[in-house]
Each structure stands twice: as structure tokens, then as C-alpha cells.
Motif scaffolding. Structure first.
Motif, short mmCIF file in Angstrom:
data_model
loop_
_atom_site.label_atom_id
_atom_site.label_comp_id
_atom_site.label_asym_id
_atom_site.label_seq_id
_atom_site.Cartn_x
_atom_site.Cartn_y
_atom_site.Cartn_z
N ASP A 1 25.07 -14.27 108.25
CA ASP A 1 25.33 -13.08 107.42
C ASP A 1 25.60 -11.82 108.23
O ASP A 1 25.07 -10.75 107.93
CB ASP A 1 24.18 -12.84 106.45
CG ASP A 1 23.98 -14.01 105.49
OD1 ASP A 1 24.99 -14.63 105.12
OD2 ASP A 1 22.83 -14.29 105.13
N SER B 1 27.86 -8.84 108.83
CA SER B 1 28.83 -8.13 107.99
C SER B 1 30.17 -8.01 108.71
O SER B 1 30.23 -7.68 109.89
CB SER B 1 28.27 -6.74 107.67
OG SER B 1 29.18 -6.04 106.84
N VAL B 2 31.26 -8.27 107.97
CA VAL B 2 32.61 -8.22 108.53
C VAL B 2 33.45 -7.22 107.74
O VAL B 2 33.43 -7.22 106.51
CB VAL B 2 33.29 -9.62 108.45
CG1 VAL B 2 34.73 -9.56 108.92
CG2 VAL B 2 32.50 -10.63 109.25
N ASP B 3 34.16 -6.38 108.47
CA ASP B 3 35.14 -5.50 107.83
C ASP B 3 36.50 -5.82 108.44
O ASP B 3 36.62 -6.70 109.27
CB ASP B 3 34.77 -4.03 107.97
CG ASP B 3 34.76 -3.56 109.42
OD1 ASP B 3 35.63 -3.99 110.19
OD2 ASP B 3 33.88 -2.76 109.76
N ARG C 1 32.57 0.16 111.85
CA ARG C 1 31.57 0.08 110.80
C ARG C 1 31.38 1.43 110.11
O ARG C 1 30.58 1.56 109.22
CB ARG C 1 30.21 -0.38 111.37
CG ARG C 1 30.27 -1.69 112.12
CD ARG C 1 30.59 -2.84 111.20
NE ARG C 1 30.46 -4.11 111.87
CZ ARG C 1 31.45 -4.93 112.10
NH1 ARG C 1 32.66 -4.62 111.75
NH2 ARG C 1 31.24 -6.09 112.67
N ARG D 1 34.63 -0.80 104.27
CA ARG D 1 33.70 -1.59 103.47
C ARG D 1 33.72 -3.03 103.93
O ARG D 1 34.77 -3.54 104.34
CB ARG D 1 34.10 -1.52 102.00
CG ARG D 1 33.94 -0.14 101.46
CD ARG D 1 34.29 -0.12 100.01
NE ARG D 1 34.08 1.23 99.52
CZ ARG D 1 33.79 1.51 98.28
NH1 ARG D 1 33.70 0.56 97.39
NH2 ARG D 1 33.61 2.75 97.91
N PRO D 2 32.60 -3.71 103.83
CA PRO D 2 32.58 -5.13 104.22
C PRO D 2 33.50 -5.95 103.33
O PRO D 2 33.59 -5.72 102.13
CB PRO D 2 31.13 -5.54 104.01
CG PRO D 2 30.34 -4.27 103.93
CD PRO D 2 31.29 -3.22 103.44
N THR E 1 31.20 -12.00 105.22
CA THR E 1 30.20 -12.22 106.26
C THR E 1 30.70 -13.28 107.24
O THR E 1 31.60 -14.06 106.95
CB THR E 1 28.85 -12.69 105.67
OG1 THR E 1 29.04 -13.92 104.98
CG2 THR E 1 28.25 -11.64 104.75
N TYR F 1 33.68 -17.82 108.44
CA TYR F 1 33.76 -16.63 107.59
C TYR F 1 33.50 -17.01 106.14
O TYR F 1 33.93 -18.06 105.68
CB TYR F 1 35.16 -16.00 107.66
CG TYR F 1 35.47 -15.28 108.94
CD1 TYR F 1 35.01 -13.98 109.14
CD2 TYR F 1 36.22 -15.88 109.94
CE1 TYR F 1 35.29 -13.31 110.31
CE2 TYR F 1 36.51 -15.21 111.12
CZ TYR F 1 36.04 -13.93 111.30
OH TYR F 1 36.31 -13.26 112.45
N TYR G 1 34.45 -12.20 100.60
CA TYR G 1 34.13 -11.82 99.22
C TYR G 1 35.37 -11.94 98.34
O TYR G 1 36.50 -11.78 98.81
CB TYR G 1 33.62 -10.38 99.16
CG TYR G 1 32.36 -10.12 99.96
CD1 TYR G 1 31.37 -11.09 100.08
CD2 TYR G 1 32.17 -8.90 100.58
CE1 TYR G 1 30.22 -10.84 100.80
CE2 TYR G 1 31.02 -8.64 101.30
CZ TYR G 1 30.05 -9.62 101.41
OH TYR G 1 28.90 -9.36 102.13
N ASN H 1 35.70 -10.30 116.94
CA ASN H 1 34.49 -11.03 116.54
C ASN H 1 34.23 -12.23 117.45
O ASN H 1 33.09 -12.52 117.79
CB ASN H 1 34.59 -11.48 115.09
CG ASN H 1 34.44 -10.33 114.12
OD1 ASN H 1 33.84 -9.31 114.43
ND2 ASN H 1 35.01 -10.48 112.94
#
Length: 153
Positions: A50, A52-54, A59, A63-64, A67, A111, A114, A128
Motif C-alpha cells: 500500500d 501511495s502512487v501518484d 507528493r 492526488r493518489p 497503490t 500496482y 483506483y 518507482n
């Protein structure tokens, strides 16, 4: 084991999570204050979930979009370097300078995006991978404390 061959163990943490390892080093001229060495270590990392990925590599203002999970993995490290033992008398302490490469035995990257968002862009994925994946290029300094016989005699 012997002055030329040692066994070692270690624990640590990083962006990809905790790490636990075992290894060995072969010292070419252990009786000298400076000795080249070759090593092999196996490191297990239980991963991290978990993250957070944008899609901006920042950051602060984004917004994310999902994950990232770094799954459990094992990394085999091939290493070489120099050990320096300070002082005139034989000692148990050495300073290690190492260069090496860690080879992952699995693909521990996943990944979860959302709903309504797209996969991260290629530059975010690269950032990443560099930051979170265990393994890859190693440049390190370390401290060796002998628990058995003295290293230089």
C-alpha cells in the motif's frame, strides 16, 4: 571459518521494506591491512504494501491514483571490494568498501489503480522501480566486527 573465508549475517531496512540476509566473503590476503575480497549474499525481503502512487513524481500537489505493493522476494548479491583493518596489531574490526549487483529471483512489483484512473506514466514507473525495488547496483561502506579468531595474525 578461516582467515580467508567468513560467514556473515545482517538485518536492515529500506524503501522496499525490511531485509534479512546471510552471506560469505573470501579475502584474498587476509593477513594484510588492506585485502580485496569477493562475496555472495542471499537476502530476503518480506516486502511492503500500500505505497501511495501518484502520476507526477511529487507528493505535494497531486492526488493518489493507486497503490504499489512490493511483494516478498529474495535477492542474490554478488559483491567485491576492499577491507581495511586499522591499527598496527591484529584486530577484529575492518572497514569494508563494496561494489556489487543484486539479482532479484522474482518480479515483486504490483500496482493497484483506483477506478477512473490510468496506469502511472513511464517516468513514474521508472522512478518507482529505482526507489522501491530491491536489488540492482550496490555501492556501500560497512563495518566488519570479527567474533571468531583475529583477522590478521
Amino acid at each position: 571459518m578461516s582467515r580467508k573465508l567468513d560467514l556473515n549475517a545482517g538485518i536492515g531496512t529500506g524503501f522496499s521494506g525490511n531485509k534479512f540476509g546471510l552471506g560469505t566473503r573470501y579475502f584474498v590476503v587476509p593477513e594484510h591491512r588492506i585485502s580485496p575480497y569477493f562475496g555472495l549474499n542471499v537476502v530476503y525481503s518480506p516486502g511492503q504494501r500500500d505505497i501511495s502512487v501518484d502520476n507526477n513524481n511529487t507528493r505535494l500537489s497531486s492526488r493518489p491514483i493507486g497503490t504499489l505493493d512490493v511483494r516478498p522476494t529474495t535477492v542474490v548479491h554478488l559483491r567485491s571490494g576492499l577491507r581495511w583493518q586499522p591499527g598496527k596489531q591484529p584486530g577484529r574490526v575492518g572497514v569494508l568498501g563494496t561494489i556489487g549487483y543484486g539479482i532479484r529471483t522474482s518480479k515483486p512489483f504490483r500496482y493497484t489503480i483506483y477506478e477512473g484512473y490510468e496506469e502511472p506514466n513511464s517516468s513514474t514507473k521508472l522512478a518507482n522501480r529505482i526507489l522501491f525495488l530491491p536489488g540492482g547496483l550496490e555501492l556501500s561502506m560497512g563495518l566488519s566486527i570479527g567474533l571468531g579468531q583475529k583477522m590478521r595474525e
